[in-house]
Each structure stands twice: as structure tokens, then as C-alpha cells.
Design a protein around this motif. Structure first.
Motif, short mmCIF file in Angstrom:
data_model
loop_
_atom_site.label_atom_id
_atom_site.label_comp_id
_atom_site.label_asym_id
_atom_site.label_seq_id
_atom_site.Cartn_x
_atom_site.Cartn_y
_atom_site.Cartn_z
N SER A 262 85.42 -18.70 102.03
CA SER A 262 85.95 -18.96 100.58
C SER A 262 85.21 -20.33 100.24
N GLY A 263 85.50 -20.48 98.80
CA GLY A 263 85.22 -21.82 98.15
C GLY A 263 85.64 -22.93 98.84
N GLY A 264 86.84 -23.15 99.03
CA GLY A 264 87.31 -24.11 100.00
C GLY A 264 86.73 -24.45 101.23
N ALA B 99 90.58 -16.31 86.18
CA ALA B 99 89.81 -17.60 86.37
C ALA B 99 90.05 -18.20 87.58
N ASP B 100 89.16 -18.31 88.34
CA ASP B 100 89.13 -18.84 89.90
C ASP B 100 88.90 -20.01 89.98
N GLU B 101 89.96 -20.92 89.71
CA GLU B 101 89.88 -22.27 89.75
C GLU B 101 88.98 -23.20 88.78
N PRO B 102 89.53 -22.63 87.52
CA PRO B 102 88.67 -23.16 86.41
C PRO B 102 88.43 -24.56 86.18
N LYS C 291 93.08 -15.71 97.60
CA LYS C 291 92.95 -15.53 95.95
C LYS C 291 91.88 -15.05 95.50
N SER C 292 90.71 -15.66 95.86
CA SER C 292 89.52 -14.97 95.14
C SER C 292 89.08 -13.56 95.69
N THR C 293 89.73 -13.22 96.86
CA THR C 293 89.60 -11.73 97.46
C THR C 293 90.40 -11.02 96.39
N PHE D 84 84.13 -17.62 87.43
CA PHE D 84 84.08 -17.57 88.95
C PHE D 84 84.19 -19.01 89.44
N GLN D 85 84.69 -19.11 90.77
CA GLN D 85 84.72 -20.29 91.61
C GLN D 85 83.42 -21.24 91.58
N ASP D 86 82.26 -20.17 91.81
CA ASP D 86 80.89 -20.84 91.90
C ASP D 86 80.23 -20.53 90.75
MG LIG Z 1 88.59 -19.03 96.33
#
Ligand SMILES: [Mg+2]
Ligand SMILES: Nc1ncnc2c1ncn2[C@@H]1O[C@H](COP(=O)(O)OP(=O)(O)OP(=O)(O)O)[C@@H](O)[C@H]1O
Ligand SMILES: Nc1ncnc2c1ncn2[C@@H]1O[C@H](COP(=O)(O)OP(=O)(O)OP(=O)(O)O)[C@@H](O)[C@H]1O
Ligand SMILES: [Mg+2]
Lengths: 241, 297, 241, 297
Positions: free
Chosen positions: C152-154, A174-177, A54-56, A98-100
Motif C-alpha cells: 500500500s501507499g503508506g 478520492a484516495d488520500e487526496p 482502503k485503497s483495495t 489516485f494515491q499515487d
Molecule cells: Mg492506500
């Protein structure tokens, strides 16, 4: 050269992935032959297990990573072929959560949000008005002068959201906001996204929050192992593969 | 560039300098130390030059004339010597004066010269060369002149003196060269390190749509300010240090002549400041370059 | 001096907060007069809105932050009064999952997990056996040689979990350990925690995941604005304040 | 310390050196450059000492004796001079030899001396002092001796020479002092910067229960390795550079005598290596200190 909006007229889709494959340097295949179209004004959930890609996929759109094969069109322009100096113009049209989080550690909450506006060349006057407003909307006005290290995880995430929406982007990625938000706050943020979406902004949101996906009844694209395994209008977060 | 952009740069640079605390202090000190080293070596070169020039200016050539020359001939030879390229000063020493000097140098033994029927010493010219290195050549050419009996100069002494001054020049220039290169290297490395420590920040800015120049400008300004600060510090240290040294040496080693402070400080501060600023700017430019690369993004 | 376990016999509670107040340097009051007891072997959920003080409460236990007022007892020892050299021994008894992961960026996944064991003085032989096992349990064995930036984040979150459980700690403090995980993976992790808890390890978990809290039917401590607003055995995640 | 701990340190240090890429390169280069500067200035001091000593050893005192002294008296004066503290060498110059020398120096004018009924020149001793600074004092004491008519030494020359050599000594020692302090400062700053860039790593390690020593040890080892690498580099550069310089000067400025390479390289490499290692270790120790503080945690 200005990044040219006039091409948009001939384009039906805001985003178009043509057979996109991404293999990282270490040989990990994160995306396999992804073809995907997203219309202007859509609200799309990207779901799938941890490490699905997903992020990619999102990184392909704002060009943090280049596809190994295939093309990515955004707003009628081929993102892969952009020249160096066009990249900033692309990114200013996209609001990213961003996720982070990726807040600038040396800037306060307010400065972090301002920065996204300053980059676009907005006037000081406009910035002074817009920043408190958007911080208010995510409930972070009180912490405006704190540094990222001085606020909680969920608070940092909300600052990231404020930064993404402050310059009225064409597209929000929005990456896991809501990963670090309690259900109440998450619900408020989703309402905020809804309002923004109704005003014409396209939103793509990667998430693991089943409640939210099921509640919203929007398009759901499910990825697994780097492939799209389902793509439903008004879908739900399904457990089954 | 719009004024607002320049203001943005200055503001960002100042804020970053303040917030980066000791990293800033470290960079400024490295600039300062390097420039002090460089400035010190420039002073060394200047003083060495000054000292050796003064020493070399003492070297004289004695041109002894043949006996019983006509006054006109003597004068003509003097003119010829004067007009030779490389001659700085010419002084005529009549034989009477030479005898007097000899008597003086023999002290109580001088009465031996009283016995002489006539003055056995010749008339002579004492010549100073512009450059001690030319002394042997000049001496050779004077020997060719008609009416010149003999040419003498402190052969051993000149060579010895030249060996010292040559060595001093070589050593001080070499040193300045090495130190100059080292200073440049040290400063640019320290700037690279401070940029390196903020590479994540830079990458985030890029993702937010900042152009390379927008990111670079505050770093440049920061480099400029830090280079300037370091250079000012260095100038102050070099200046005060040199003044103190000159004072101290005037008292304890009065026979050593240093280049006076005013003369030194017409060039050195400007050079150091200019160098500090240039290094600050180019150091930042070069070090930030690799973190702005679009290869991946 | 060895950190002394023999005191445990006289203590009923593993953790005891006495009137703990925490005011950060910038004047923010994150905890107000918290009194809380947790028995050995308990599984406690810490819930509450973003910025409530959950992370701060956990930081008091492993002494990342000191309370402004009040005392914190762990395993019969006053954490506030520990001498500098006793702090590492305290921390080795606690497995922590950080909200922001805090993986060592210069070490691979496997090295990150090994490090937590090396610190305790475990033998090379034991480490070589234990690390792959625990990576297997969180589903990260395949990525053992990747660096944190390459996953990845997870996946990063799961490495953080593996690191926390690898040295069989007395207590696990998990700060939103499923925030970046899909529901399936989150469920597996919760099962893992359940197993570990059944073997006697106390677990305190801060979370926003309503499903998980409601499913598990464990003790739920709810914090809001730095105060405990409810504390129920076998509770649920309630929307109401 | 157990062997496994030492192995852990070495392994961690090497891995970190490799993975930190150019940060390592930067630190090593700074150590190397600073030590090259220091080594160079040590060589300068050594050569300056060598040169000045050789120059000063040329300064002589002439002690002229009274006329018609008994041979025994002459000998006695010689003994007295020899036994004076600070005298290095004494040579007797009988008046016949002095006359010969005088004739030689007058060249074709020498026949004037043939007219003399008797040799007007005195017997003399030529004395070399151990230390050029003692020359005036020695000259004074010889003047007091019975049977001594007059004492002479190149008054102006000695003072001039001393002024040069003094200046050289002061300058080269001052320079070495400044450079030494600067080198220490630069190296420790660069180590601090590299530790600073990894402060987050250090704080995470602390949270995982690592003791301060456990965190410190690999940094120390890293500092040691980098200090050693930098010092080795510096020794190589200084060695090769010096050998090349000596060769070059032998050809182009043969009258300049440098301290031979073998003599220099009995001390310098050891000193530089030792310094590099010490600085590496203490630099790391000091810089890591602040990031290990337990004030907050
Ligand atoms: Mg991700
Ligand atoms: N920089 C990288 N280098 C190598 N491999 C990577 C890199 N980033 C991601 N990967 C791998 O690519 C795959 C997809 O990663 P991605 O971050 O897109 O997953 P995701 O769907 O966002 O997962 P999550 O929900 O856990 O965030 C994973 O297997 C991951 O390990
Ligand atoms: N280092 C700090 N300095 C100052 N204030 C802080 C610091 N850390 C946290 N705070 C503040 O303390 C309060 C509690 O923060 P904490 O991180 O404990 O919240 P939380 O319950 O973990 O929230 P979340 O669910 O968003 O992670 C918040 O208002 C936060 O802004
Ligand atoms: Mg928290």
C-alpha cells in the motif's frame, strides 16, 4: 450497449458490497468479508491504519481489481459481472483521485485534465471551456502547460483532483487526496468537495487527516486488517481501535 | 468513425512521435534498416534472375543433318524443330558456312582443308531453347527426327552454367526469405518495445474510462506514420544506392549487366511502402494487445 | 579522492545556503535568494504551502538540482562545485525520503533497503543483519519479500524511510515522510526520527502535518513563494502567512 | 575489482534478466537474428569464393607450336611457360593426340580426316593460370615466345565467366557489409531501448549514491550475457541450417559444391560469439551513458 441508467430507480444504494473478500496473488488478504452500503449523495470517509485495505476497497468499485469472493453493485449493476466493453462506461461515471496521482507523464497539466473529458466524447468546444475552469478551482491554472515532472507533489495531487471532478461524475473516489497538501490548500479542496457533494455527487474519501474528518462531521467507515471495525454517521477520526 | 476521432488520432500520434524523441527515431531507423535489407535482397534476386537468364540464353543446340538430303526434307526438319515446345530460335547453317567457320577457327593451319575433294561437313540447325534446363530434353527429341545425323550441345558447359545459376537462385531466394522474416520480426519487436515503455500510460488511460479502441487508435496511427517514414527512408536509400551501384558498375565492370533502375523501381518502392505501413499497423496492434487485456481489471 | 570529513572541524554548520536562487528551465523561480544555516544535530521542519519550494530546497543539498545562483555548503564542502565522482560520496552521507517514494520497482522491499547499503560497500554479513532490523523498526518486516507494486501507499512510504535511515547517514532529508501514514503510524515514525536525531543525526523534514510540527516543538522554517518567511526555534505550524 | 563486486554484478544481471521477462527475450532474439543474418552472409561470401575459384580454375590457354620444331626446342618452350609467373599447370599435347581428339569430336564424320596425307595439327601446350584474371596477359606473353605459332583461349567464355564471378563477389561482399552494419545498429538500438525503459531506475540508483560504475557494471554483465546468449543461438541456427543445406543440396543439386561444414565452422562460431559479446558490452556502455550524465544532477 449503453451502460443503463434506468436501473437506478429501483435501487436505494449507489454502492453495495456483499461479503467481499479480496486475496491478492501473493496470498495477502486485503479485505475480509466486507459488507457495506452507500447511498446516493453520501459523503463517506474511509479511515484506518496503513495497509488496512482502503485503497483495495476502492479498487473493487472501479474494477481495477476483482474481488476473490462476494459481489460489488454500483448503480444497480454488478461490477464483477461487467463485460469488458462495459468497463470503460463504468469508469467514466466515477472520478478517481489516485494515491499515487497517476498523471500521464507525456501530457501537460491541461492535457491530462482534457483527456478525462475526451474519453467521454465531449466536444472540443466544451473541453476548451471546462478545463481552465476546473484548473482554476484547484488553483492550478497557472501551471496548465507544465508537464507532471515540472510541478511539485502537492500540485500534482491537485491536477489529479481536477481530472477526477472535470466530467461531473456520479461518484468521486478520492484516495488520500490531501496527503501532499498544506492545511490551507487542503481546506480549500475539502470545500470544493463539499460543494460538489451538495450538488448530488457521492464522495468516498480515504484519508489519514484527523482534522479534516473531525471538522466535516460526516459518515466515517473505519477499516482495520481488511474488516470494517466501525461505521458511524457524523463520526470522528478516533485513535482507539 | 467521426472526423473528430480521426483528427484526435492524428494529433495524438504526431504529439507522441515528437515527445518520444529518440524512441521514435530508433523505431523508424529499425523499420528503415530492415526494409533496406529486404529491398536489397529483392534487388539481388532480380539481378540474379536477370543475369542467369542472359547467361542461359546463350546455350545453343547444334542439329547436324544427314548428307544429301533433299532441300524439302531439310526445310521440313527445320519446321519440326521450330514447332517443338520450348524452342526459342532456330537458325540454318549450310555446310558451306560451317566449313568457312572451321577454316577461320583453324587459322593458318586452314590450308589443310583446301586439300579436301568435297566438303566433309554437314548442314546444321542451331537452336536456342527458351529455358536452359530444357536443353538436354530438346536435344534428345531432335535426335529422334528422321534425317538428323547427330545432335550436339556443350554438354559440360551447360551443366556447369546451370550449376552456377541454380546456386545463385537458391542462394538469393533463401537469403530474401530469411531477411524478410527477420525484418518483420525486428520491426514488430521494436514496436513492442516502444509500447512496453509506455505500458503505465496505457493502464492509466484504461482507468480513466478510455475504450480499448480509443487507446489503440493513436498507437495504430503512430505505427502507421513510423512505418511510412521508415519505408520512405528505405526507398530513398535503396533507390539512390542502386542508381549509384549501376553507375559505378557500368564504368568499372562494363560486362556486368544490371537490371536497369527504371525497371526495378516500378515495383520495389510500392512493395516496401506497403510493407512498412502494414507492419507498422499490425506491429502496434499486436504489441498493444497484451497491455489492453482485461484479465485483471 | 575520498570525500574528506576532516574539514568538518572548522565548520560550525552542517548546511549553509548562501543567497541561493533556483530558476527551473521553464522559467519558474522556485527559490529566491535563500540564506539558511543548519547546525549539526538539529531537527528542522520545513513548512509552507504547496509549491512553496520545500522539495526544491532539499534537492539543492543532495544535488539533484543545481542552484541558478548562490552556493550550498554541506559538511564544509561546496556542493555546487563537487566533481562528478564526488557526488555519490556526498549522497551516501545523506538519507533521503522522497515525496514520491522512488522505490526500485524491480527489487523487493528488502532488496530496496539493501541496495542503499550495498552502494556504500557494506559487507554482505552486515547487510543481512541490518536490513531486517530497520524493516522491523518501520513495521515492514512482514512485507520484506513483496515488490513495491504489491504494497500500500503508506507501506511504500515506510520502506522509503527504512532505506533512508539504514546506513546511519549524517543527515536525513525527509520530504513529507508521513503524508500517506495514519496518525498512529506517523507518531511511531516521528519517535523513530527523534531517537535517530538524539544519536546525533541532523534531520530536515518537509511536512504539512500541523499536529506533528506543533507536538515536536523544534525549529520551524517556513517557506512561501520561494522565500523564507519565518524561522523559529521551537516553533509551531502557523496558519497565518 | 573485488570478487564480491563481480558476484554482485553477475547476481544483479541474472536477476534483472529473469525479472525483465520478455524484454530480455526480445533483446536476445534481436541479437540472434542479426547474427544469423551476418553469419549467413559470411557463409554466402565463403561459398561464392569457393564456387568462383573452382569455376575459374577451369579456364585454359592453348599454346600451339610451330611445325617441325626440334624436341629440345619444344621442351625449352615448355620450361619457359612453366617458369612464367602466374602459371599453375602446364600439359603437353602432342599433335597425334590432338588429331585423335579432333576425330572424336567429329564423330561419324571423322573419316574425312583419314584422307589426309599428314597430320595438319600442331603440337600444343595446355596451360592453367593461377588466376583467371591473368589469362589474357599470359596469353599475350606466350605469343612472344620463339617457336610459338598461335595462342588461343576461350576469349568470350573467360570474359563471361569473369563477369559472373566478379558480380558474385561484389554482390556478396556488399551484402555482408550492409548486413554487418545493420546488425550492429539493430543490436545496439535494442539495448538502448531496454536501458531507456529503465531510466527511472538508473536515476534512483544515482540518487542513492551509487557510482556510475556500480550502476553500469550489472548492465554490462547483462549485455554480455544477452550478447552471448544471442550469439550461441545464432551459431546453433547457422550451424544446423548450413548442415541441412549442404545435405539437401548434395542430394538435389549434386553438381553444386558447397564449402564443407567442418571448414566453415572453424572460424564462423568464434567470430559470431566474439561479436555478440562485444556488441552486448559496448551496446550497454554506450546506451547507459546518456542516462548517467551528471549535467543536471
Ligand atoms: Mg492506500
Ligand atoms: N497488488 C497487491 N498485491 C499484493 N498485496 C497487495 C497489493 N496491493 C495491496 N496489497 C496489500 O493489501 C493490503 C491492503 O492494501 P491497501 O493498499 O488497500 O491499503 P491502504 O488501506 O490503502 O493503506 P495505505 O493507507 O497505506 O494506502 C496491504 O497489506 C498491502 O500490502
Ligand atoms: N522540474 C521542475 N521544472 C519546473 N518547475 C518546477 C520543477 N519542479 C518544481 N517546479 C516548480 O517549482 C516550485 C516549487 O516546487 P517544489 O516541488 O519545491 O514545491 P514544494 O514546496 O515541495 O511543494 P509541495 O508541498 O506541493 O510538494 C513550484 O511552483 C513547482 O511548480
Ligand atoms: Mg514537495
Amino acid at each position: 450497449m449503453e451502460y443503463n441508467d434506468s436501473n437506478v430507480k429501483v435501487v436505494q444504494h449507489l454502492i453495495h458490497f456483499y461479503n467481499v473478500t479480496k486475496t491478492y496473488d501473493n496470498g495477502v488478504k486485503a479485505l475480509s468479508d466486507i459488507t457495506l452500503r452507500i447511498r446516493k449523495g453520501e459523503f463517506v470517509f474511509l479511515v484506518g491504519p496503513s495497509g488496512a485495505g482502503k485503497s483495495t476497497l476502492m479498487k473493487m468499485i472501479y474494477r481495477e481489481e476483482l474481488p476473490t469472493r462476494g459481489q460489488v453493485m454500483f448503480n444497480g449493476r454488478n461490477v464483477v459481472r461487467l463485460r469488458s466493453r462495459e468497463i470503460p462506461l463504468l469508469r467514466r461515471k466515477i472520478g478517481m483521485v489516485f494515491q499515487d496521482f497517476r498523471l500521464l507523464p507525456q501530457k501537460t497539466v491541461a492535457e491530462n485534465v482534457s483527456f478525462a473529458l475526451e474519453v467521454t466524447g465531449a466536444s472540443r468546444k466544451y473541453i476548451r471551456k471546462a478545463v481552465p475552469l476546473v484548473l482554476q478551482r484547484v488553483g492550478m491554472l497557472e501551471k496548465a502547460n507544465c508537464y507532471p515532472a515540472q510541478i511539485s507533489g502537492g500540485e500534482q495531487q491537485r491536477v489529479g483532483i481536477a481530472r477526477a471532478i472535470v466530467n461531473n461524475p456520479v461518484l468521486i473516489l478520492a484516495d488520500e487526496p490531501t496527503g501532499n497538501l498544506d492545511p490551507d490548500t487542503a481546506k480549500e479542496i475539502m470545500e470544493l468537495f463539499n460543494v460538489i457533494n451538495r450538488n448530488g455527487t457521492t464522495i468516498i474519501m480515504a484519508t489519514h487527516a484527523r482534522d479534516i474528518v473531525d471538522d466535516m462531521k460526516r459518515r466515517v467507515v473505519k477499516i482495520s486488517g481488511g474488516r470494517i471495525v466501525s461505521d458511524e454517521e457524523s463520526g470522528v477520526y478516533s485513535f482507539a481501535n | 468513425m467521426r472526423i473528430s476521432t480521426i483528427l484526435y488520432c492524428i494529433r495524438e500520434a504526431l504529439v507522441s512521435i515528437l515527445r518520444n524523441g529518440w524512441m521514435t527515431v530508433a523505431s523508424i531507423s529499425i523499420v528503415a534498416v530492415s526494409l533496406v535489407i529486404l529491398g536489397g535482397s529483392v534487388l539481388l534476386v532480380m539481378n540474379t534472375g536477370y543475369l542467369t537468364q542472359r547467361l542461359e540464353s546463350k546455350v545453343e543446340i547444334s542439329v547436324f543433318l544427314e548428307e544429301e538430303l533433299a532441300a524439302a526434307d531439310v526445310k521440313e526438319i527445320g519446321e519440326k524443330i521450330k514447332s517443338t515446345a520450348g524452342v526459342a530460335e532456330v537458325k540454318f547453317i549450310p555446310k558451306e558456312k560451317a566449313l568457312q567457320e572451321m577454316k577461320k577457327s583453324l587459322g593458318s593451319r586452314a590450308q589443310v582443308l583446301e586439300d579436301l575433294e568435297k566438303n566433309p561437313l554437314p548442314d546444321a540447325y542451331r537452336v536456342k531453347a527458351e529455358d536452359a534446363n530444357q536443353v538436354p530434353a530438346l536435344a534428345g527429341s531432335f535426335e529422334q527426327l528422321d534425317g538428323v545425323e547427330m545432335v550436339r550441345y556443350g554438354k559440360g558447359v551447360v551443366e556447369k552454367l546451370l550449376s552456377v545459376t541454380q546456386w545463385l537462385r537458391v542462394a538469393s531466394w533463401t537469403l530474401m526469405g530469411i531477411l524478410g522474416v527477420s525484418a518483420l520480426f525486428l520491426i514488430s519487436t521494436s514496436i513492442r518495445m516502444s509500447v512496453f515503455a509506455r505500458r503505465r500510460e496505457i493502464s492509466i488511460m484504461k482507468l480513466l474510462g478510455a475504450t480499448n479502441w480509443y487507446i489503440r487508435a493513436p498507437f495504430l496511427m503512430e505505427g502507421l506514420i513510423m512505418g511510412l517514414a521508415g519505408a520512405l527512408l528505405a526507398v530513398a536509400v535503396v533507390y539512390l544506392g542502386y542508381i549509384a551501384l549501376v553507375d559505378k558498375i557500368k564504368v568499372s565492370l562494363p560486362f556486368i549487366n544490371l537490371v536497369p533502375g527504371e525497371e526495378v523501381f516500378t515495383v520495389v518502392p510500392g512493395a516496401l511502402l506497403g510493407l512498412g505501413i502494414l507492419i507498422g499497423i499490425f506491429g502496434s496492434l499486436i504489441s498493444i494487445h497484451r497491455f489492453l487485456s482485461d484479465k485483471k481489471a
